[in-house]
Structures are given as C-alpha cells and as structure tokens.
Design a protein around this motif. Structure first.
Motif, short mmCIF file in Angstrom:
data_model
loop_
_atom_site.label_atom_id
_atom_site.label_comp_id
_atom_site.label_asym_id
_atom_site.label_seq_id
_atom_site.Cartn_x
_atom_site.Cartn_y
_atom_site.Cartn_z
N VAL A 162 0.82 -1.20 0.00
CA VAL A 162 0.00 0.00 0.00
C VAL A 162 0.87 1.26 0.00
O VAL A 162 0.52 2.27 -0.63
CB VAL A 162 -0.95 0.00 1.22
N GLU A 163 2.00 1.21 0.67
CA GLU A 163 2.88 2.38 0.74
C GLU A 163 3.43 2.79 -0.62
O GLU A 163 3.83 3.95 -0.81
CB GLU A 163 4.04 2.11 1.71
N ARG A 164 3.44 1.86 -1.57
CA ARG A 164 4.00 2.16 -2.88
C ARG A 164 2.92 2.46 -3.92
O ARG A 164 3.22 2.63 -5.09
CB ARG A 164 4.86 0.98 -3.35
N TRP A 165 1.67 2.52 -3.50
CA TRP A 165 0.60 2.90 -4.41
C TRP A 165 0.70 4.39 -4.75
O TRP A 165 1.36 5.16 -4.05
CB TRP A 165 -0.76 2.62 -3.78
N LYS A 166 -0.02 4.76 -5.79
CA LYS A 166 -0.12 6.18 -6.12
C LYS A 166 -0.90 6.90 -5.02
O LYS A 166 -1.75 6.32 -4.35
CB LYS A 166 -0.81 6.36 -7.47
N ARG A 213 -4.05 5.46 -2.83
CA ARG A 213 -3.85 5.21 -1.41
C ARG A 213 -4.85 6.00 -0.58
O ARG A 213 -5.36 5.50 0.43
CB ARG A 213 -2.42 5.58 -1.03
N THR A 214 -5.17 7.20 -1.00
CA THR A 214 -6.16 8.01 -0.28
C THR A 214 -7.54 7.37 -0.34
O THR A 214 -8.26 7.30 0.66
CB THR A 214 -6.20 9.42 -0.86
N ILE A 215 -7.94 6.91 -1.53
CA ILE A 215 -9.24 6.24 -1.68
C ILE A 215 -9.29 4.98 -0.83
O ILE A 215 -10.31 4.69 -0.17
CB ILE A 215 -9.51 5.93 -3.17
N TYR A 216 -8.21 4.23 -0.83
CA TYR A 216 -8.17 2.98 -0.05
C TYR A 216 -8.34 3.25 1.44
O TYR A 216 -9.15 2.60 2.12
CB TYR A 216 -6.84 2.28 -0.33
N LYS A 217 -7.59 4.22 1.96
CA LYS A 217 -7.67 4.52 3.39
C LYS A 217 -9.01 5.12 3.77
O LYS A 217 -9.51 4.90 4.88
CB LYS A 217 -6.53 5.47 3.77
N ALA A 218 -9.63 5.88 2.84
CA ALA A 218 -10.94 6.46 3.14
C ALA A 218 -12.05 5.42 3.08
O ALA A 218 -13.06 5.52 3.79
CB ALA A 218 -11.23 7.60 2.17
N SER A 219 -11.90 4.41 2.24
CA SER A 219 -12.95 3.40 2.09
C SER A 219 -12.91 2.36 3.20
O SER A 219 -13.94 1.70 3.45
CB SER A 219 -12.81 2.71 0.73
N LEU A 220 -11.77 2.18 3.85
CA LEU A 220 -11.69 1.16 4.90
C LEU A 220 -12.66 1.41 6.05
O LEU A 220 -13.39 0.49 6.45
CB LEU A 220 -10.25 1.08 5.43
#
Length: 283
Positions: free
Chosen positions: A6-10, A14-21
């Motif tokens: 995840v740290e190497r995502w764009k 990464r923002t969408i991923y962390k917001a959707s969790l």
C-alpha cells in the motif's frame, strides 16, 4: 506479478483505499452493532417501533438476566458444550493420526486416500440432509447429543486431515528417521515428536473447528427436535414467539451465543496466527 504494498501505491489510490476502509468496516459491523443495541433496549421502545435510535433507557441487566433465568438458554449452552468439545477433540485426534500416516508413510493409494479427504470437503451439505437424518432415526440417535457429535467428527475430519497433513509434511523427515533408528515405535514418534512440533497448527485448527461446530445451525436443526439436545444456535431461534417476539431477548441470546467463539479467538489469537504461518518460511 505480486501486488504492490500500500505504501508504494499512487497517492490518489492510497487516499481512496484509506478512506474506504472505515466505510467498509462500518457497513460490515452495522448488523452486529444493531444486535448489540437491541439487546440493551427496553421492551417499551421496541413496542413503539424505536429500532434505530440510541436507547433512552438501558435494560442491559433486565434483558440478559431474563434470557439466562427465564428461558432455557443455560440448558442450550450446556448442550453446545457437550457437542462442541468432544467433536473438536475427536476430529483433531483422528485427523492428526490420519495426517501423520499420509505425510510419513509411502504406500500404494496414498494420493487416492488424500484426494478422498479433499473431495469430501466439496460435497454440498444440503444433499446429505435426508440420508443423515434417516440414518440417525434408524439407529436411534435422532434428537440426541451423540448424533451431532458423531456427525461433526465425521464431517470435520476430512478438512482437519488435509490441514494437518500439509503441516506434518513440512517437518524434517530426518527427525522421524532418526527416531526409528533409535528404536522408537510409531505411536511414540506420533505422540512425542510430531504432536509437539505441530502444536501451533493444532491450536489454529482447534479454533477453526470450534467455531464451525459451535455456530452450526443447519445440522442442529436437522438432527434435533425440541429442547432435549438442541444447542444454543437452535435455542436462540426458539426464543421467537408464535404471535409476538421479544426481539431484545432474542438479541441478548444471540450475543450470549456468539460470546464463547469471540472470547476463544481473542484468548488464542497468538496461537492462531502462529499456526496459520507455521511452515510458511524455512530458516
């Protein structure tokens, strides 16, 4: 070929991923939260149709006390213990012996026997309902604790054998050969060498099988009738009335039914993680 960390995502992904969790976690936990809130809500609020607001009056002690003292929940709980504990121990004992034989002995038909255990896991349980129920009726085990114990041991042994055989296969075979050279018998090798080495796998498997058997509702409904041998999963369903239902009592019973599995998982979390990662790397 492998997913990027995840740290190497764009940054945007990464923002969408962390917001959707948090959103996904809230949606997943919403039914559980609704049951928990309902279990402490008073009957008056439920009669008024107040289901989703925060309770105005907490009835925690009343609901749980009524569920434990004025319903057969303790009897159902005792039945679940009598069913689950022997089922887990029996399935793991048979599976550990079968897994030891399949992992260490080379004989004709070894792979066929292993594939038989694997194939049994893909049989839909629904097609076994009628023959298993008829068999229980013919041998006089219907509506007894033994019917559920025997079925769960038989049904869980296939998965447990496949699970433990793969773990035993990862052990250094030189240990077993050295023990045989020293004159140790097969039972000694099994009990004093193999079992201690696969304790993390046994702990992880014990948690899984305990959860499967404790939470079983389908076979408990098929092989029991009435309150004599019914486990707690069927007992919670029995709290529903014919004309009206005290949903706060049903919710309290559901929480009590789920509590042992949750507590066992958190109590043995380290062993569970260690068992799942056992043999993942060699050092």
């Amino acid at each position: 070929m492998y997913p990027l960390p995840v740290e190497r995502w764009k940054t945007w992904n990464r923002t969408i991923y962390k917001a959707s969790l948090p959103v996904a976690l809230f949606i997943w936990l919403l039914p559980m939260l609704a049951v928990l809130v309902t279990s402490i809500r008073s009957s008056e609020e439920l009669v008024q149709g107040d289901y989703w607001t925060w309770p105005k009056h907490f009835a925690l002690l009343d609901n749980y006390g009524t569920a434990l003292t004025q319903t057969p929940m303790l009897h159902y709980f005792a039945n679940s213990v009598l069913i689950t504990v022997p089922s887990v121990l029996g399935a793991m004992l048979l599976a550990s012996m079968a897994g030891f034989a399949l992992a260490t002995y080379r004989f004709r038909g070894n792979i066929v026997v292993l594939f038989t255990f694997v194939a049994g896991n893909f049989v839909p349980v629904q097609i076994l309902m009628i023959p298993v129920r008829d068999m229980a009726l013919k041998v006089g085990l219907f509506n007894t604790v033994w019917a559920l114990i025997i079925f769960h041991v038989a049904f869980q042994t296939g998965f447990c054998t496949l699970f433990l055989r793969n773990f035993i296969k990862q052990l250094p075979f030189e240990l077993i050969e050295a023990a045989r050279v020293e004159g140790a018998g097969e039972w000694t090798i099994y009990a004093r060498i193999v079992l201690p080495l696969i304790r993390p796998a046994l702990a992880a498997l014990g948690i899984l099988v305990f959860t499967f058997v404790w939470n079983d509702y389908f076979w408990a409904l098929c092989l029991t009738q009435g309150d004599d041998a019914a486990p707690i999963t069927v007992g919670v369903a029995a709290l529903k009335g014919q004309w009206t239902t005290a949903w706060n009592l049903v919710a309290a019973g559901s929480v009590l039914a789920a509590l042992p599995s949750v507590l066992m998982f958190f109590a043995m979390q380290k062993q569970f993680v260690a068992g799942l990662t056992f043999g993942a790397s060699k050092g």
